[in-house]
Scaffold this motif. Structure first.
Motif, short mmCIF file in Angstrom:
data_model
loop_
_atom_site.label_atom_id
_atom_site.label_comp_id
_atom_site.label_asym_id
_atom_site.label_seq_id
_atom_site.Cartn_x
_atom_site.Cartn_y
_atom_site.Cartn_z
N ASN A 102 0.81 -1.21 0.00
CA ASN A 102 0.00 0.00 0.00
C ASN A 102 0.85 1.27 0.00
OD1 ASN A 102 0.93 0.09 2.63
ND2 ASN A 102 -1.09 0.12 3.58
N PHE A 103 2.17 1.11 0.00
CA PHE A 103 3.06 2.26 0.07
C PHE A 103 4.34 1.91 -0.68
CE2 PHE A 103 5.82 5.39 2.16
CZ PHE A 103 4.96 6.47 2.30
N LEU A 104 4.65 2.65 -1.74
CA LEU A 104 5.83 2.37 -2.54
C LEU A 104 6.78 3.56 -2.50
CD1 LEU A 104 3.31 0.81 -4.01
CD2 LEU A 104 5.08 0.26 -5.64
N ILE A 105 8.05 3.28 -2.33
CA ILE A 105 9.11 4.28 -2.37
C ILE A 105 9.98 3.86 -3.56
CG2 ILE A 105 11.05 5.31 -1.14
CD1 ILE A 105 9.62 4.18 1.46
N ILE A 106 9.96 4.67 -4.62
CA ILE A 106 10.55 4.26 -5.89
C ILE A 106 11.72 5.16 -6.26
CG2 ILE A 106 10.07 3.79 -8.32
CD1 ILE A 106 7.02 3.77 -7.37
N LEU A 107 12.92 4.58 -6.18
CA LEU A 107 14.10 5.27 -6.65
C LEU A 107 14.22 5.05 -8.15
CD1 LEU A 107 14.54 4.45 -3.53
CD2 LEU A 107 16.87 5.15 -3.98
N LYS A 108 15.21 5.64 -8.76
CA LYS A 108 15.36 5.59 -10.21
C LYS A 108 15.29 4.15 -10.72
CE LYS A 108 18.02 7.50 -13.96
NZ LYS A 108 19.11 8.36 -14.36
N CYS A 149 10.52 13.52 -9.92
CA CYS A 149 10.86 13.22 -8.52
C CYS A 149 12.31 12.76 -8.38
CB CYS A 149 9.91 12.16 -7.97
SG CYS A 149 8.22 12.75 -7.81
N TRP A 150 12.77 11.93 -9.30
CA TRP A 150 14.15 11.44 -9.21
C TRP A 150 15.16 12.56 -9.36
CZ3 TRP A 150 12.81 7.11 -13.19
CH2 TRP A 150 12.03 6.13 -12.56
N ASN A 151 14.78 13.60 -10.10
CA ASN A 151 15.68 14.73 -10.32
C ASN A 151 15.38 15.90 -9.39
OD1 ASN A 151 17.10 13.46 -12.47
ND2 ASN A 151 15.34 13.85 -13.79
N VAL A 178 6.96 8.57 -4.27
CA VAL A 178 6.18 7.80 -3.30
C VAL A 178 4.78 7.63 -3.86
CG1 VAL A 178 5.07 7.87 -1.03
CG2 VAL A 178 7.46 8.51 -1.25
N ILE A 179 4.26 6.41 -3.77
CA ILE A 179 2.85 6.15 -4.06
C ILE A 179 2.23 5.62 -2.77
CG2 ILE A 179 1.17 4.88 -5.43
CD1 ILE A 179 3.35 4.52 -7.57
N ASP A 180 1.31 6.38 -2.21
CA ASP A 180 0.59 5.99 -1.00
C ASP A 180 -0.82 5.61 -1.40
OD1 ASP A 180 -0.78 5.74 1.39
OD2 ASP A 180 0.01 7.59 2.26
N LYS A 181 -1.08 4.33 -1.54
CA LYS A 181 -2.36 3.85 -2.05
C LYS A 181 -3.50 4.01 -1.05
CE LYS A 181 -2.06 -0.03 -4.30
NZ LYS A 181 -1.67 -1.37 -4.75
N THR A 182 -3.20 4.47 0.17
CA THR A 182 -4.26 4.73 1.14
C THR A 182 -4.80 6.15 0.99
OG1 THR A 182 -2.79 5.56 2.90
CG2 THR A 182 -3.14 3.17 2.79
N ARG A 183 -4.17 6.96 0.15
CA ARG A 183 -4.57 8.36 -0.05
C ARG A 183 -5.29 8.53 -1.39
NH1 ARG A 183 -2.13 12.51 3.38
NH2 ARG A 183 -1.00 11.35 4.95
N GLU A 184 -6.06 9.61 -1.46
CA GLU A 184 -6.75 9.96 -2.70
C GLU A 184 -5.83 10.78 -3.59
OE1 GLU A 184 -10.58 11.79 -2.07
OE2 GLU A 184 -10.93 10.57 -0.28
N MET A 185 -6.18 10.83 -4.87
CA MET A 185 -5.45 11.66 -5.82
C MET A 185 -5.48 13.12 -5.34
SD MET A 185 -4.24 9.96 -8.45
CE MET A 185 -4.14 11.13 -9.79
N GLY A 186 -4.35 13.79 -5.43
CA GLY A 186 -4.27 15.20 -5.03
C GLY A 186 -4.15 15.41 -3.53
N LYS A 187 -4.20 14.32 -2.77
CA LYS A 187 -4.13 14.43 -1.30
C LYS A 187 -3.03 13.55 -0.74
CE LYS A 187 -8.94 15.72 -0.78
NZ LYS A 187 -10.22 15.43 -0.16
N THR A 223 6.45 16.33 -0.36
CA THR A 223 5.95 17.15 -1.45
C THR A 223 4.87 16.39 -2.23
OG1 THR A 223 8.12 18.20 -1.62
CG2 THR A 223 6.60 18.54 -3.45
N PHE A 224 3.62 16.81 -2.01
CA PHE A 224 2.50 16.16 -2.70
C PHE A 224 2.47 16.63 -4.16
CE2 PHE A 224 -0.47 15.41 1.19
CZ PHE A 224 0.56 14.80 1.86
#
Length: 177
Positions: free
Chosen positions: A108-114, A144-146, A154-163, A172-173
């Protein structure tokens, strides 16, 4: 697309195992229970305990286990939060080699490096294809990588788009237009 810096910051501390701290949740920027995948190059535990032995509010980090038996890890991603583990992190250099069933599918939470485009396509297909087209996702990832020297998406699948669903770093949203 607009980047919205948050006033609330996620404190990242180096916690000594000797320190005694009262267990707490993770603050306003993270989900209450985390089943995260952190994907990025190496350079930065072989033993896995049973999920039913997890202490309340435990955090488990699986690092360099891609070649190990995945059964105990899958058990954590499906049952860990029911037995006390509040957060599970799976660190991997490549997303496509991360087990899809029960690890990738239950994150439900992804931290994605390059990433290369092959892995980025897998991430997009699994987690973002309903939100945008791939070219937009790729553009956001590169932004984001730059964003700074150690930038990540970051992708937080527990949150809504824009939030807070999509973020550059933790603070930084990304407001997708």
């Amino acid at each position: 697309m607009e980047l919205i810096e948050q006033d609330v910051k996620l404190n990242i501390d180096n916690v000594d195992t000797q320190s005694i701290k009262k267990p707490s949740r993770h603050g306003p920027l993270l989900p209450d229970t985390i089943r995260a995948i952190l994907i990025g190059p190496s350079g930065l535990g072989e033993q896995v305990i049973k999920s039913n032995l997890a202490l309340k509010n435990s955090i488990f980090i699986f690092d360099d286990v891609i070649l190990n038996n995945q059964s105990p890890i899958r058990e954590f991603f499906t049952m860990g939060r029911h037995s006390g583990a509040s957060s599970i992190f799976y660190l991997a250099q490549t997303y496509s080699k991360t087990p899809k069933q029960l690890v990738r599918d239950n994150s439900n939470f992804l931290i994605i490096l390059k990433q290369d485009d092959k892995n980025l396509h897998h991430i997009f297909n699994d987690h973002s294809s309903a939100d945008m087209i791939f070219l937009k996702f790729r553009k956001i990832s590169h932004l984001c990588w730059n964003h700074n020297d150690y930038g990540f998406l970051v992708i937080d699948k527990t949150r809504e788009m824009g939030k807070g669903r999509y973020r550059c770093g933790f603070h930084t949203f990304i407001k997708i237009k």
